[in-house]
Motif scaffolding. Structure first.
Motif, PDB file in Angstrom:
ATOM      1  N   LYS A  24      64.124  32.406  72.660  1.00  0.00           N
ATOM      2  CA  LYS A  24      63.366  31.160  72.778  1.00  0.00           C
ATOM      3  C   LYS A  24      63.401  30.718  74.235  1.00  0.00           C
ATOM      4  O   LYS A  24      64.449  30.730  74.876  1.00  0.00           O
ATOM      5  CB  LYS A  24      63.997  30.091  71.889  1.00  0.00           C
ATOM      6  N   LYS A  25      62.238  30.354  74.742  1.00  0.00           N
ATOM      7  CA  LYS A  25      62.138  29.787  76.085  1.00  0.00           C
ATOM      8  C   LYS A  25      61.127  28.659  76.008  1.00  0.00           C
ATOM      9  O   LYS A  25      59.967  28.889  75.666  1.00  0.00           O
ATOM     10  CB  LYS A  25      61.708  30.827  77.115  1.00  0.00           C
ATOM     11  N   GLY A  26      61.590  27.451  76.275  1.00  0.00           N
ATOM     12  CA  GLY A  26      60.717  26.295  76.118  1.00  0.00           C
ATOM     13  C   GLY A  26      60.295  26.185  74.664  1.00  0.00           C
ATOM     14  O   GLY A  26      61.127  26.207  73.764  1.00  0.00           O
ATOM     15  N   ASN A  27      58.991  26.110  74.440  1.00  0.00           N
ATOM     16  CA  ASN A  27      58.506  25.978  73.066  1.00  0.00           C
ATOM     17  C   ASN A  27      58.000  27.311  72.494  1.00  0.00           C
ATOM     18  O   ASN A  27      57.331  27.327  71.468  1.00  0.00           O
ATOM     19  CB  ASN A  27      57.416  24.905  72.983  1.00  0.00           C
ATOM     20  N   GLU A  69      64.173  29.887  62.026  1.00  0.00           N
ATOM     21  CA  GLU A  69      64.976  28.684  61.777  1.00  0.00           C
ATOM     22  C   GLU A  69      66.063  28.506  62.828  1.00  0.00           C
ATOM     23  O   GLU A  69      66.337  27.391  63.261  1.00  0.00           O
ATOM     24  CB  GLU A  69      65.564  28.729  60.367  1.00  0.00           C
ATOM     25  N   GLU A  70      66.691  29.608  63.236  1.00  0.00           N
ATOM     26  CA  GLU A  70      67.727  29.550  64.279  1.00  0.00           C
ATOM     27  C   GLU A  70      67.150  28.962  65.567  1.00  0.00           C
ATOM     28  O   GLU A  70      67.832  28.257  66.302  1.00  0.00           O
ATOM     29  CB  GLU A  70      68.279  30.960  64.533  1.00  0.00           C
ATOM     30  N   GLY A  71      65.876  29.226  65.823  1.00  0.00           N
ATOM     31  CA  GLY A  71      65.209  28.713  67.016  1.00  0.00           C
ATOM     32  C   GLY A  71      64.508  27.384  66.810  1.00  0.00           C
ATOM     33  O   GLY A  71      63.800  26.912  67.696  1.00  0.00           O
ATOM     34  N   GLY A  72      64.665  26.789  65.625  1.00  0.00           N
ATOM     35  CA  GLY A  72      64.057  25.485  65.360  1.00  0.00           C
ATOM     36  C   GLY A  72      62.604  25.558  64.921  1.00  0.00           C
ATOM     37  O   GLY A  72      61.881  24.567  64.993  1.00  0.00           O
ATOM     38  N   ALA A  73      62.173  26.724  64.452  1.00  0.00           N
ATOM     39  CA  ALA A  73      60.771  26.914  64.045  1.00  0.00           C
ATOM     40  C   ALA A  73      60.669  27.132  62.540  1.00  0.00           C
ATOM     41  O   ALA A  73      61.672  27.368  61.854  1.00  0.00           O
ATOM     42  CB  ALA A  73      60.173  28.114  64.778  1.00  0.00           C
ATOM     43  N   GLU A 128      58.611  46.992  59.142  1.00  0.00           N
ATOM     44  CA  GLU A 128      59.200  46.194  60.220  1.00  0.00           C
ATOM     45  C   GLU A 128      58.201  45.066  60.492  1.00  0.00           C
ATOM     46  O   GLU A 128      56.986  45.278  60.427  1.00  0.00           O
ATOM     47  CB  GLU A 128      59.398  47.036  61.464  1.00  0.00           C
ATOM     48  N   ILE A 129      58.720  43.878  60.796  1.00  0.00           N
ATOM     49  CA  ILE A 129      57.863  42.721  61.076  1.00  0.00           C
ATOM     50  C   ILE A 129      58.416  41.979  62.285  1.00  0.00           C
ATOM     51  O   ILE A 129      59.634  41.753  62.381  1.00  0.00           O
ATOM     52  CB  ILE A 129      57.787  41.761  59.871  1.00  0.00           C
ATOM     53  N   ASP A 130      57.537  41.590  63.215  1.00  0.00           N
ATOM     54  CA  ASP A 130      57.933  40.692  64.291  1.00  0.00           C
ATOM     55  C   ASP A 130      56.992  39.492  64.277  1.00  0.00           C
ATOM     56  O   ASP A 130      55.959  39.515  63.599  1.00  0.00           O
ATOM     57  CB  ASP A 130      57.983  41.387  65.645  1.00  0.00           C
ATOM     58  N   ALA A 131      57.365  38.451  64.996  1.00  0.00           N
ATOM     59  CA  ALA A 131      56.553  37.230  64.987  1.00  0.00           C
ATOM     60  C   ALA A 131      56.673  36.502  66.330  1.00  0.00           C
ATOM     61  O   ALA A 131      57.693  36.594  67.013  1.00  0.00           O
ATOM     62  CB  ALA A 131      57.012  36.294  63.866  1.00  0.00           C
ATOM     63  N   LEU A 132      55.622  35.796  66.653  1.00  0.00           N
ATOM     64  CA  LEU A 132      55.594  34.922  67.824  1.00  0.00           C
ATOM     65  C   LEU A 132      55.305  33.513  67.319  1.00  0.00           C
ATOM     66  O   LEU A 132      54.335  33.306  66.569  1.00  0.00           O
ATOM     67  CB  LEU A 132      54.493  35.365  68.795  1.00  0.00           C
ATOM     68  N   ALA A 133      56.157  32.571  67.711  1.00  0.00           N
ATOM     69  CA  ALA A 133      55.977  31.182  67.274  1.00  0.00           C
ATOM     70  C   ALA A 133      55.915  30.271  68.490  1.00  0.00           C
ATOM     71  O   ALA A 133      56.530  30.539  69.529  1.00  0.00           O
ATOM     72  CB  ALA A 133      57.131  30.749  66.373  1.00  0.00           C
ATOM     73  N   VAL A 134      55.165  29.190  68.350  1.00  0.00           N
ATOM     74  CA  VAL A 134      55.094  28.149  69.367  1.00  0.00           C
ATOM     75  C   VAL A 134      55.458  26.845  68.669  1.00  0.00           C
ATOM     76  O   VAL A 134      54.802  26.427  67.712  1.00  0.00           O
ATOM     77  CB  VAL A 134      53.688  28.060  70.000  1.00  0.00           C
ATOM     78  N   LEU A 135      56.526  26.208  69.149  1.00  0.00           N
ATOM     79  CA  LEU A 135      56.998  24.960  68.566  1.00  0.00           C
ATOM     80  C   LEU A 135      56.254  23.791  69.157  1.00  0.00           C
ATOM     81  O   LEU A 135      55.906  23.805  70.344  1.00  0.00           O
ATOM     82  CB  LEU A 135      58.496  24.800  68.815  1.00  0.00           C
TER      83      LEU A 135
END
Length: 136
Positions: A24-27, A69-73, A128-135
């Motif tokens: 996580k970096k910023g949001n 969830e660990e990253g607040g998303a 396998e699954i990856d994801a990109l999230a923006v908070l």
């Protein structure tokens, strides 16, 4: 400048190489590729959730969610999901599992997604699954 924070939920093993399960970096939160390993047990090797695509897909989604969830998303913060299957014949079944899962999660808007076939996963792993999230 915002700090970059490596994320490893307690349900995950320490990565075997110099990478993080999520960053996580910023949001912005990037979830690294996750597979269907059951929650970590200290002193034991990672164990697949089961031999079926359903078992592994549901566990893989749970593993991605733990990092979000660990990253607040939440899943609603996910902008992109990438799915890697080891067998082209699994597309239809994975789509059914994926759609049902996100319906249960009450996802408001579907993220962008892509699915591709990738044959480089360790023996026995199907997805396998990856994801990109923006908070917000």
């Amino acid at each position: 400048m915002t700090d970059k924070i490596a994320l490893t939920p307690r349900t995950h093993t320490t990565p075997p190489a110099k990478f993080s399960h999520g960053v996580k970096k910023g949001n912005v939160l990037q979830v690294a590729g996750q597979v269907g390993f059951l929650p970590a047990v200290e002193g034991q090797a990672p164990t697949p959730a089961g031999p079926t695509l359903r078992e592994q897909t549901l566990q893989t989604l749970a593993n991605v969610q733990a990092i979000l969830e660990e990253g607040g998303a939440t899943w609603d913060d996910a902008m992109m999901i990438r799915v890697y299957l080891t067998d082209v014949d699994h597309f239809a079944e994975m789509n059914e599992i994926y759609n049902a899962y996100f319906e249960e999660q009450g996802l408001k808007e579907a993220p962008a997604a892509r699915t591709t076939v990738y044959v480089g996963l360790p023996k026995g792993l199907l997805i396998e699954i990856d994801a990109l999230a923006v908070l917000s």
